[in-house]
Design an enzyme around this catalytic site. Structure first.
Site, PDB file in Angstrom:
ATOM      1  N   VAL A 222       0.860  -1.184   0.000  1.00  0.00           N
ATOM      2  CA  VAL A 222       0.000   0.000   0.000  1.00  0.00           C
ATOM      3  C   VAL A 222       0.897   1.236   0.000  1.00  0.00           C
ATOM      4  O   VAL A 222       1.796   1.365   0.824  1.00  0.00           O
ATOM      5  CB  VAL A 222      -0.906   0.031   1.260  1.00  0.00           C
ATOM      6  CG1 VAL A 222      -1.711   1.328   1.309  1.00  0.00           C
ATOM      7  CG2 VAL A 222      -1.836  -1.178   1.286  1.00  0.00           C
TER       8      VAL A 222
ATOM      9  N   ASP B 261      10.365  -5.242   8.507  1.00  0.00           N
ATOM     10  CA  ASP B 261       9.329  -5.037   9.525  1.00  0.00           C
ATOM     11  C   ASP B 261       9.158  -6.397  10.214  1.00  0.00           C
ATOM     12  O   ASP B 261      10.101  -7.192  10.210  1.00  0.00           O
ATOM     13  CB  ASP B 261       8.030  -4.529   8.863  1.00  0.00           C
ATOM     14  CG  ASP B 261       7.077  -3.912   9.870  1.00  0.00           C
ATOM     15  OD1 ASP B 261       7.330  -2.795  10.343  1.00  0.00           O
ATOM     16  OD2 ASP B 261       6.060  -4.562  10.212  1.00  0.00           O
TER      17      ASP B 261
ATOM     18  N   ALA C 126       4.443   4.111   3.062  1.00  0.00           N
ATOM     19  CA  ALA C 126       3.991   2.875   2.402  1.00  0.00           C
ATOM     20  C   ALA C 126       4.166   1.724   3.382  1.00  0.00           C
ATOM     21  O   ALA C 126       4.813   1.876   4.423  1.00  0.00           O
ATOM     22  CB  ALA C 126       4.819   2.619   1.143  1.00  0.00           C
ATOM     23  N   LYS C 127       3.605   0.603   3.069  1.00  0.00           N
ATOM     24  CA  LYS C 127       3.858  -0.615   3.854  1.00  0.00           C
ATOM     25  C   LYS C 127       3.519  -1.808   2.990  1.00  0.00           C
ATOM     26  O   LYS C 127       2.663  -1.738   2.120  1.00  0.00           O
ATOM     27  CB  LYS C 127       2.969  -0.632   5.104  1.00  0.00           C
ATOM     28  CG  LYS C 127       3.493  -1.527   6.193  1.00  0.00           C
ATOM     29  CD  LYS C 127       4.613  -0.828   6.929  1.00  0.00           C
ATOM     30  CE  LYS C 127       5.037  -1.515   8.176  1.00  0.00           C
ATOM     31  NZ  LYS C 127       5.760  -0.602   9.059  1.00  0.00           N
ATOM     32  N   GLY C 128       4.191  -2.909   3.267  1.00  0.00           N
ATOM     33  CA  GLY C 128       3.921  -4.134   2.527  1.00  0.00           C
ATOM     34  C   GLY C 128       3.649  -5.280   3.466  1.00  0.00           C
ATOM     35  O   GLY C 128       4.045  -5.250   4.638  1.00  0.00           O
TER      36      GLY C 128
END
Ligand code: GLU
Length: 435
Positions: free
Chosen positions: A78, A164, A123-125
């Site tokens: 995202v 992460d 953002a992050k995945g």
């Protein structure tokens, strides 16, 4: 456009949100955003823009397992927004990752970068998988295919992943390599948190824990507490919790409890953190069976009579059920989203000072930024330089947030949101809307 409260209120308050113990993380983010937006009298269009992710990528990742079977995993990335710069944020591997969780985490990255002052968007995945059940070969194939599927999304000037939950420097190295093979050149600025030998930064691995330590010391100063007189409980013994605990112990604090997925470990005289880290390193990264501590439950750890509580595990740990029993004077959020909005109100009422996630754990992305700068300069800094700059930025951000909270008579969390949203909205106002 002049602020029009009627229009604005309609945009903000669609329906009263129910108070639940376990929030949808994106809703939890929006609830805090709403309070800050009211303080800032944010234009409704801006409100909508800043609460809407700019892009959501969902991709199927077929992987050949070691036994020859093929399994398809779901990968998510995202991009919340890129107003201040290329988007930045980690990738987590976990069986229960959801799109809403990744949306919230991406938005938190936007606010985190703005609060700490690094020129990135958020953002992050996430990949829905259980890395504990996968072999190194399976994890490598999964990571490479996820990267290949998102080649047009990632890039040193576009979107820059980092570790992460359950991802590490080895996984970053595979992303770097896959991206670089396609780019036909080694593009080491495409990820941060990579191994030193591939252009990682000294101090990056410890950066989040170090940042937690720095802001905790700032909070102690404000409350007139001396580190040598403070007891600390840390939930989570991963990268953030274990290093944060160790650095606070170096400052003179007594760490009386830590926990991991196997439970809590308590010793009133203070835990020997180096011994615990060595024990975990020999024991599949788990503390189970550690001898020099009494076992306690997760809830017992959170509600211990300590000066400082560091939730450094995952979301939704401090809720309206256990918040009334929390005694810590300072809660330093090493994890993202550990406290629900309902618990925020209880903690404030009871006088706990919560250093919010978007400030407390910003040390990681700060040194990620230093790493990216070093990659682009081709000039590498000493550990001392990294740590000094990190400490300076964390302290300055803490002071800014503390002052904003005092100015508006709100929690540090809302103070941090106000600063972050104001900064991103100002940049958006100057950039304007391309139409
Ligand atoms: N995953 C970390 C965070 O939540 C670090 C992100 C980064 O360095 O880009 O802040």
């Amino acid at each position: 456009m002049p602020f029009n409260r009627n229009v604005y209120e309609r945009a903000v308050y669609k329906e009263p949100a129910p108070i639940r113990d376990h929030e949808n993380p994106f809703e939890a983010m929006v609830k805090r955003f709403d309070v800050a937006a009211q303080i800032l009298e944010l234009d409704p269009g801006f409100y909508e823009y800043l609460t809407t992710p700019s892009r959501i990528h969902i991709t199927a990742i077929p992987v050949t397992l070691d036994d020859g079977r093929m399994k398809v995993f779901e990968g998510i990335r995202v991009i919340h927004n890129e107003i201040l710069g290329p988007s930045k944020g980690g990738i987590r591997y976990a069986p229960d990752v959801t799109v809403d969780e990744v949306k919230a985490l991406a938005a938190w990255m936007t606010w985190k970068c703005a609060v700490i002052g690094v020129p990135f968007g958020g953002a992050k995945g996430g990949v829905i998988c259980n890395p504990r059940e996968m072999s190194p070969g399976e994890l490598e194939r999964l990571t490479r295919r996820y990267t290949a599927n998102l080649l047009d999304v990632f890039g040193p000037d576009r979107d820059i992943p980092a570790p992460d939950m359950n991802t590490n420097d080895q996984i970053m190295a595979w992303i770097l390599d896959t991206y670089s093979m396609h780019a036909r050149r080694t593009a080491n600025a495409v990820v941060t948190g990579k191994p030193l030998i591939l252009g990682g930064s000294p101090g990056r691995r410890e950066a989040t824990g170090r940042g937690v330590m720095t802001v905790t010391l700032s909070a102690m100063e404000r409350l007139g507490l001396r580190p040598s007189e403070c007891t600390v409980a840390v939930q989570g013994f991963g990268n953030v919790g274990s290093i944060g605990a160790q650095l606070l112990a170096e400052q003179g604090c007594r760490i009386v409890a830590v926990s991991d997925v196997t439970g809590g470990y308590y010793n009133a005289n203070g835990l020997d953190l180096q011994a615990m880290m060595d024990y975990a390193a020999q024991n599949n990264r788990l503390l189970e069976g550690y001898p020099n501590a009494d076992p306690i439950s997760n809830d017992e750890l959170l509600t211990l009579d300590v000066d400082v509580l560091v939730p450094a595990a995952k979301e939704d740990q401090i809720t309206q059920s256990n918040a009334p029993d929390i005694k810590a004077k300072i809660v330093a959020e090493g994890a993202n989203g550990p406290t629900t909005p309902a618990a925020d109100a209880i903690l404030r009422e009871n006088g706990s000072l919560v250093i919010p996630d978007i400030l407390a754990n910003a040390g990681g992305v700060t040194v990620s930024y230093f790493e990216w700068v070093q990659n682009r300069q081709g000039y590498y800094w000493s550990l001392d330089r990294v740590n000094r700059r990190l400490d300076r930025m964390m302290r300055a951000a803490f002071d800014n947030v503390y002052d904003a909270a005092a100015q508006y008579d709100v929690t540090l969390r809302i103070g941090a949101y106000v600063l972050a949203i104001d900064k991103v909205a100002s940049a958006l106002r100057i950039r304007g809307i391309y139409a």
